[in-house]
Design an enzyme around this catalytic site. Sequence first.
Site, PDB file in Angstrom:
ATOM      1  N   ARG A  21     -46.491  32.051  24.775  1.00 35.84           N
ATOM      2  CA  ARG A  21     -46.267  32.901  25.956  1.00 35.84           C
ATOM      3  C   ARG A  21     -47.173  34.121  25.928  1.00 35.84           C
ATOM      4  O   ARG A  21     -47.782  34.491  26.945  1.00 35.84           O
ATOM      5  CB  ARG A  21     -44.799  33.317  25.984  1.00 35.84           C
ATOM      6  CG  ARG A  21     -44.409  34.312  27.073  1.00 35.84           C
ATOM      7  CD  ARG A  21     -42.913  34.580  26.982  1.00 35.84           C
ATOM      8  NE  ARG A  21     -42.461  35.556  27.953  1.00 35.84           N
ATOM      9  CZ  ARG A  21     -42.386  36.873  27.726  1.00 35.84           C
ATOM     10  NH1 ARG A  21     -42.772  37.359  26.547  1.00 35.84           N
ATOM     11  NH2 ARG A  21     -41.949  37.689  28.663  1.00 35.84           N
ATOM     12  N   ARG A  25     -50.079  34.857  28.764  1.00 36.51           N
ATOM     13  CA  ARG A  25     -49.959  36.007  29.666  1.00 36.51           C
ATOM     14  C   ARG A  25     -50.962  37.114  29.349  1.00 36.51           C
ATOM     15  O   ARG A  25     -51.471  37.775  30.265  1.00 36.51           O
ATOM     16  CB  ARG A  25     -48.515  36.521  29.652  1.00 36.51           C
ATOM     17  CG  ARG A  25     -47.563  35.489  30.255  1.00 36.51           C
ATOM     18  CD  ARG A  25     -46.228  36.037  30.641  1.00 36.51           C
ATOM     19  NE  ARG A  25     -45.485  35.051  31.435  1.00 36.51           N
ATOM     20  CZ  ARG A  25     -44.233  35.211  31.842  1.00 36.51           C
ATOM     21  NH1 ARG A  25     -43.579  36.331  31.547  1.00 36.51           N
ATOM     22  NH2 ARG A  25     -43.647  34.276  32.558  1.00 36.51           N
ATOM     23  N   ASP A 103     -51.410  26.508   6.793  1.00 42.06           N
ATOM     24  CA  ASP A 103     -52.704  26.508   6.106  1.00 42.06           C
ATOM     25  C   ASP A 103     -53.575  25.321   6.494  1.00 42.06           C
ATOM     26  O   ASP A 103     -54.787  25.456   6.646  1.00 42.06           O
ATOM     27  CB  ASP A 103     -52.516  26.572   4.589  1.00 42.06           C
ATOM     28  CG  ASP A 103     -51.642  25.439   4.057  1.00 42.06           C
ATOM     29  OD1 ASP A 103     -51.054  24.692   4.862  1.00 42.06           O
ATOM     30  OD2 ASP A 103     -51.555  25.305   2.828  1.00 42.06           O
ATOM     31  N   GLY A 104     -52.977  24.134   6.694  1.00 40.32           N
ATOM     32  CA  GLY A 104     -53.753  22.983   7.124  1.00 40.32           C
ATOM     33  C   GLY A 104     -54.350  23.196   8.501  1.00 40.32           C
ATOM     34  O   GLY A 104     -55.505  22.829   8.765  1.00 40.32           O
ATOM     35  N   ASP A 127     -42.102  28.102   6.063  1.00 35.84           N
ATOM     36  CA  ASP A 127     -42.213  28.240   4.609  1.00 35.84           C
ATOM     37  C   ASP A 127     -42.676  29.624   4.166  1.00 35.84           C
ATOM     38  O   ASP A 127     -42.517  29.977   2.992  1.00 35.84           O
ATOM     39  CB  ASP A 127     -43.177  27.196   4.052  1.00 35.84           C
ATOM     40  CG  ASP A 127     -42.616  25.789   4.126  1.00 35.84           C
ATOM     41  OD1 ASP A 127     -41.397  25.630   3.964  1.00 35.84           O
ATOM     42  OD2 ASP A 127     -43.398  24.846   4.358  1.00 35.84           O
ATOM     43  N   ASP A 129     -45.626  30.659   3.507  1.00 27.74           N
ATOM     44  CA  ASP A 129     -46.493  30.432   2.349  1.00 27.74           C
ATOM     45  C   ASP A 129     -47.957  30.748   2.627  1.00 27.74           C
ATOM     46  O   ASP A 129     -48.849  30.286   1.902  1.00 27.74           O
ATOM     47  CB  ASP A 129     -46.359  28.979   1.871  1.00 27.74           C
ATOM     48  CG  ASP A 129     -46.713  27.965   2.955  1.00 27.74           C
ATOM     49  OD1 ASP A 129     -46.904  28.370   4.114  1.00 27.74           O
ATOM     50  OD2 ASP A 129     -46.785  26.764   2.632  1.00 27.74           O
ATOM     51  N   ARG A 162     -14.752  24.653  -5.431  1.00 31.07           N
ATOM     52  CA  ARG A 162     -15.837  23.728  -5.742  1.00 31.07           C
ATOM     53  C   ARG A 162     -17.170  24.455  -5.922  1.00 31.07           C
ATOM     54  O   ARG A 162     -17.356  25.568  -5.450  1.00 31.07           O
ATOM     55  CB  ARG A 162     -15.999  22.702  -4.610  1.00 31.07           C
ATOM     56  CG  ARG A 162     -14.908  21.652  -4.562  1.00 31.07           C
ATOM     57  CD  ARG A 162     -15.054  20.803  -3.327  1.00 31.07           C
ATOM     58  NE  ARG A 162     -14.051  19.721  -3.313  1.00 31.07           N
ATOM     59  CZ  ARG A 162     -13.673  19.073  -2.235  1.00 31.07           C
ATOM     60  NH1 ARG A 162     -14.187  19.404  -1.058  1.00 31.07           N
ATOM     61  NH2 ARG A 162     -12.790  18.091  -2.312  1.00 31.07           N
ATOM     62  N   GLU A 187     -25.148  32.260  -6.500  1.00 29.93           N
ATOM     63  CA  GLU A 187     -25.065  32.452  -7.948  1.00 29.93           C
ATOM     64  C   GLU A 187     -26.336  31.993  -8.653  1.00 29.93           C
ATOM     65  O   GLU A 187     -26.706  32.531  -9.705  1.00 29.93           O
ATOM     66  CB  GLU A 187     -23.860  31.687  -8.514  1.00 29.93           C
ATOM     67  CG  GLU A 187     -22.518  32.369  -8.296  1.00 29.93           C
ATOM     68  CD  GLU A 187     -22.061  32.327  -6.844  1.00 29.93           C
ATOM     69  OE1 GLU A 187     -21.375  33.267  -6.413  1.00 29.93           O
ATOM     70  OE2 GLU A 187     -22.414  31.352  -6.127  1.00 29.93           O
ATOM     71  N   GLU A 222     -36.202  22.169  -2.096  1.00 30.74           N
ATOM     72  CA  GLU A 222     -36.378  20.734  -2.318  1.00 30.74           C
ATOM     73  C   GLU A 222     -37.433  20.426  -3.379  1.00 30.74           C
ATOM     74  O   GLU A 222     -37.352  19.402  -4.068  1.00 30.74           O
ATOM     75  CB  GLU A 222     -36.724  20.032  -1.012  1.00 30.74           C
ATOM     76  CG  GLU A 222     -37.983  20.541  -0.341  1.00 30.74           C
ATOM     77  CD  GLU A 222     -38.226  19.893   1.016  1.00 30.74           C
ATOM     78  OE1 GLU A 222     -37.925  18.689   1.164  1.00 30.74           O
ATOM     79  OE2 GLU A 222     -38.699  20.582   1.927  1.00 30.74           O
ATOM     80  N   HIS A 249     -33.781  19.299   8.596  1.00 29.93           N
ATOM     81  CA  HIS A 249     -34.566  19.827   9.713  1.00 29.93           C
ATOM     82  C   HIS A 249     -33.797  20.788  10.617  1.00 29.93           C
ATOM     83  O   HIS A 249     -34.383  21.353  11.546  1.00 29.93           O
ATOM     84  CB  HIS A 249     -35.124  18.662  10.539  1.00 29.93           C
ATOM     85  CG  HIS A 249     -36.301  18.007   9.883  1.00 29.93           C
ATOM     86  ND1 HIS A 249     -36.157  17.151   8.811  1.00 29.93           N
ATOM     87  CD2 HIS A 249     -37.626  18.108  10.121  1.00 29.93           C
ATOM     88  CE1 HIS A 249     -37.361  16.736   8.431  1.00 29.93           C
ATOM     89  NE2 HIS A 249     -38.268  17.303   9.202  1.00 29.93           N
ATOM     90  N   GLN A 251     -33.144  23.543   9.789  1.00 30.97           N
ATOM     91  CA  GLN A 251     -33.809  24.813   9.506  1.00 30.97           C
ATOM     92  C   GLN A 251     -35.011  25.065  10.412  1.00 30.97           C
ATOM     93  O   GLN A 251     -35.450  26.201  10.568  1.00 30.97           O
ATOM     94  CB  GLN A 251     -34.287  24.850   8.050  1.00 30.97           C
ATOM     95  CG  GLN A 251     -33.156  24.800   7.047  1.00 30.97           C
ATOM     96  CD  GLN A 251     -33.627  24.314   5.687  1.00 30.97           C
ATOM     97  OE1 GLN A 251     -34.123  25.094   4.889  1.00 30.97           O
ATOM     98  NE2 GLN A 251     -33.465  23.026   5.417  1.00 30.97           N
TER      99      GLN A 251
END
Length: 319
Positions: A21, A25, A103-104, A127, A129, A162, A187, A222, A249, A251
Amino acid sequence: MKRIGVLTSGGDAPGMNAAIRAVVRHSIFNGVEVYGIKKGYQGLINADFVKMDLGSVGDIIHRGGTILRTARSEEFKTEEGIAKAIKNLNDYGIEGLVVIGGDGSFRGAYELSKRGIAAIGVPGTIDNDIPYTEYTIGFDTAVNTVVEAVNKIRDTATSHERTFIVEVMGRESGNIALYAGVASGAENILVPEIPYDINEVCKKIMNGYKRGKLHSIIILAEGAGHSFDVGKKIHEITGLETRIIVLGHVQRGGTPTAFDRIMASRMGAKAVELLIKGETAKMVGYSKGEIVITDLEKIKEKKKTFNMELYELANILSI
């Protein structure tokens, strides 16, 4: 410069639409025509171009994803593919390009700039990164998505006493895990940048239970290990009931935060300003509240430094 193009490449990130956008503009405000290129670099090769006007980007600042869509292109990695892309840009009279991606995507922008197409990069990846910028578009939204999920997971974790492992995105970068872990009071935070001892992880969990904690939350990037394998080891060592949540996904989607929208708007506008001034092979970044400019050549030569200070603080606060 009379005509520029804008594309989104690589993984989508909340806030990309705000950047699009701003590019459209700001270009029109300065009397520059702008074309949207669909499906990233593959769209350059296929000449999937659409002329954009003020209405093309109306009512999109709050939307996740990218209206231009995105794709990865193996063909663009070849000389033949790059040649097709440049021919299409020349045929349409497009003199400059704003590339929103990681980066790619920036490597592709740099290759185009070497061949005479003015190209400016805008960092868009959850990420976070990319070096030479504190934040990338979409990162803040992704972190908030994880924190919101962990807030809900804590309710059931406490009710059933749990241990939960929450796996987040980050094959090579643990930034989402780190920032979300600190913000949610996890934790343990397990990231690919830092080796960890599963026995020490279990020791921290057990120390919490001994002092009366009713649950434990572990944030796992991951790239730091398979969450189900980690959960199995924790159960074997501690005997505690362990559950796994893979956010996946989710996220990438969702309404971008105000921070991402504002930063993306500033970056998109600055990219247009640079093209109008005749600049090329630059990346627009963010540092200490200000927009900063870096050569794309530097981006491809350096990896972003992991925030050890924040990681160490997380360990102290989670004792």
